[in-house]
Motif scaffolding. Structure first.
Motif, mmCIF file in Angstrom:
data_model
loop_
_atom_site.group_PDB
_atom_site.id
_atom_site.type_symbol
_atom_site.label_atom_id
_atom_site.label_comp_id
_atom_site.label_asym_id
_atom_site.label_seq_id
_atom_site.Cartn_x
_atom_site.Cartn_y
_atom_site.Cartn_z
ATOM 1 N N LYS A 1 -30.534 52.054 32.690
ATOM 2 C CA LYS A 1 -29.816 50.976 31.998
ATOM 3 C C LYS A 1 -29.691 49.744 32.887
ATOM 4 N N ASP A 2 -29.501 49.942 34.183
ATOM 5 C CA ASP A 2 -29.479 48.812 35.113
ATOM 6 C C ASP A 2 -30.826 48.101 35.122
ATOM 7 N N THR A 3 -31.901 48.877 35.129
ATOM 8 C CA THR A 3 -33.248 48.294 35.079
ATOM 9 C C THR A 3 -33.449 47.547 33.776
ATOM 10 N N TRP A 4 -33.010 48.137 32.660
ATOM 11 C CA TRP A 4 -33.119 47.505 31.338
ATOM 12 C C TRP A 4 -32.385 46.161 31.331
ATOM 13 N N GLN A 5 -31.202 46.123 31.922
ATOM 14 C CA GLN A 5 -30.427 44.884 31.982
ATOM 15 C C GLN A 5 -31.184 43.801 32.757
ATOM 16 N N LYS A 6 -31.747 44.159 33.884
ATOM 17 C CA LYS A 6 -32.491 43.191 34.698
ATOM 18 C C LYS A 6 -33.718 42.673 33.956
ATOM 19 N N VAL A 7 -34.446 43.584 33.299
ATOM 20 C CA VAL A 7 -35.635 43.189 32.541
ATOM 21 C C VAL A 7 -35.242 42.247 31.408
ATOM 22 N N CYS A 8 -34.170 42.568 30.681
ATOM 23 C CA CYS A 8 -33.728 41.739 29.562
ATOM 24 C C CYS A 8 -33.332 40.338 30.020
ATOM 25 N N LYS A 9 -32.570 40.253 31.088
ATOM 26 C CA LYS A 9 -32.149 38.946 31.586
ATOM 27 C C LYS A 9 -33.353 38.119 32.014
ATOM 28 N N LYS A 10 -34.314 38.762 32.674
ATOM 29 C CA LYS A 10 -35.528 38.057 33.096
ATOM 30 C C LYS A 10 -36.298 37.538 31.883
ATOM 31 N N LYS A 11 -36.427 38.365 30.856
ATOM 32 C CA LYS A 11 -37.176 37.971 29.663
ATOM 33 C C LYS A 11 -36.475 36.850 28.897
ATOM 34 N N VAL A 12 -35.153 36.849 28.876
ATOM 35 C CA VAL A 12 -34.422 35.763 28.226
ATOM 36 C C VAL A 12 -34.693 34.448 28.966
ATOM 37 N N ASP A 13 -34.648 34.485 30.283
ATOM 38 C CA ASP A 13 -34.962 33.288 31.074
ATOM 39 C C ASP A 13 -36.389 32.829 30.829
ATOM 40 N N GLU A 14 -37.326 33.774 30.797
ATOM 41 C CA GLU A 14 -38.726 33.431 30.538
ATOM 42 C C GLU A 14 -38.899 32.819 29.153
ATOM 43 N N ALA A 15 -38.210 33.373 28.165
ATOM 44 C CA ALA A 15 -38.301 32.850 26.800
ATOM 45 C C ALA A 15 -37.769 31.417 26.737
ATOM 46 N N TYR A 16 -36.662 31.162 27.401
ATOM 47 C CA TYR A 16 -36.098 29.810 27.437
ATOM 48 C C TYR A 16 -37.092 28.842 28.071
ATOM 49 N N ASN A 17 -37.622 29.210 29.227
ATOM 50 C CA ASN A 17 -38.563 28.326 29.919
ATOM 51 C C ASN A 17 -39.823 28.087 29.098
ATOM 52 N N GLU A 18 -40.362 29.133 28.474
ATOM 53 C CA GLU A 18 -41.547 28.969 27.637
ATOM 54 C C GLU A 18 -41.258 28.056 26.448
ATOM 55 N N TYR A 19 -40.106 28.229 25.832
ATOM 56 C CA TYR A 19 -39.713 27.375 24.711
ATOM 57 C C TYR A 19 -39.634 25.916 25.146
ATOM 58 N N MET A 20 -38.990 25.674 26.281
ATOM 59 C CA MET A 20 -38.831 24.303 26.764
ATOM 60 C C MET A 20 -40.181 23.646 27.050
ATOM 61 N N ILE A 21 -41.121 24.406 27.582
ATOM 62 C CA ILE A 21 -42.459 23.875 27.862
ATOM 63 C C ILE A 21 -43.226 23.632 26.564
ATOM 64 N N LYS A 22 -43.220 24.610 25.654
ATOM 65 C CA LYS A 22 -43.975 24.493 24.406
ATOM 66 C C LYS A 22 -43.451 23.386 23.504
ATOM 67 N N THR A 23 -42.184 23.089 23.592
ATOM 68 C CA THR A 23 -41.608 22.042 22.735
ATOM 69 C C THR A 23 -41.528 20.691 23.422
ATOM 70 N N ASN A 24 -42.052 20.617 24.629
ATOM 71 C CA ASN A 24 -42.021 19.378 25.428
ATOM 72 C C ASN A 24 -40.602 18.884 25.683
ATOM 73 N N LEU A 25 -39.652 19.779 25.718
ATOM 74 C CA LEU A 25 -38.268 19.421 25.988
ATOM 75 C C LEU A 25 -37.919 19.601 27.455
ATOM 76 N N LYS A 26 -38.838 20.187 28.220
ATOM 77 C CA LYS A 26 -38.560 20.473 29.629
ATOM 78 C C LYS A 26 -38.216 19.202 30.407
ATOM 79 N N ASP A 27 -38.952 18.128 30.173
ATOM 80 C CA ASP A 27 -38.718 16.876 30.891
ATOM 81 C C ASP A 27 -37.349 16.296 30.560
ATOM 82 N N LYS A 28 -36.856 16.526 29.352
ATOM 83 C CA LYS A 28 -35.562 15.984 28.941
ATOM 84 C C LYS A 28 -34.397 16.737 29.568
ATOM 85 N N SER A 29 -34.640 17.974 30.010
ATOM 86 C CA SER A 29 -33.547 18.788 30.541
ATOM 87 C C SER A 29 -33.236 18.464 31.995
ATOM 88 N N ASN A 30 -34.054 17.681 32.653
ATOM 89 C CA ASN A 30 -33.821 17.335 34.060
ATOM 90 C C ASN A 30 -32.940 16.128 34.216
#
Length: 80
Positions: A51-80
């Motif tokens: 369950k600890d491993t599952w938690q770490k994997v989930c948190k990492k994937k949520v961060d990855e999903a956010y970053n991918e979304y920001m790049i794909k929508t060209n919103l990354k530059d606006k967040s800085n």
């Protein structure tokens, strides 16, 4: 602490999901720890570690999903 949604009859723990505007999660938009993710034979100490491993994997994937979304929508530059 475990919170329950009124229309769901099981505890929402160790789960990751995508919810719609009103907070509802469709049947195919979530996954939780259990089933084939549990060791055979069942061992509570190993489950705790898994369950600890599952938690770490989930948190990492949520961060990855956010970053991918920001790049794909060209919103990354606006967040800085």
């Amino acid at each position: 602490m475990c919170m329950q949604a009124p229309h769901i009859n099981h505890c929402l723990s160790h789960e990751i999901a995508y919810s719609h505007n009103n907070g509802e999660v469709s049947h195919d938009a979530w996954i939780g720890f259990g089933g084939d993710m549990e060791p055979e034979p069942y061992n509570e100490n190993e489950v705790t570690t898994l369950k600890d491993t599952w938690q770490k994997v989930c948190k990492k994937k949520v961060d990855e999903a956010y970053n991918e979304y920001m790049i794909k929508t060209n919103l990354k530059d606006k967040s800085n």
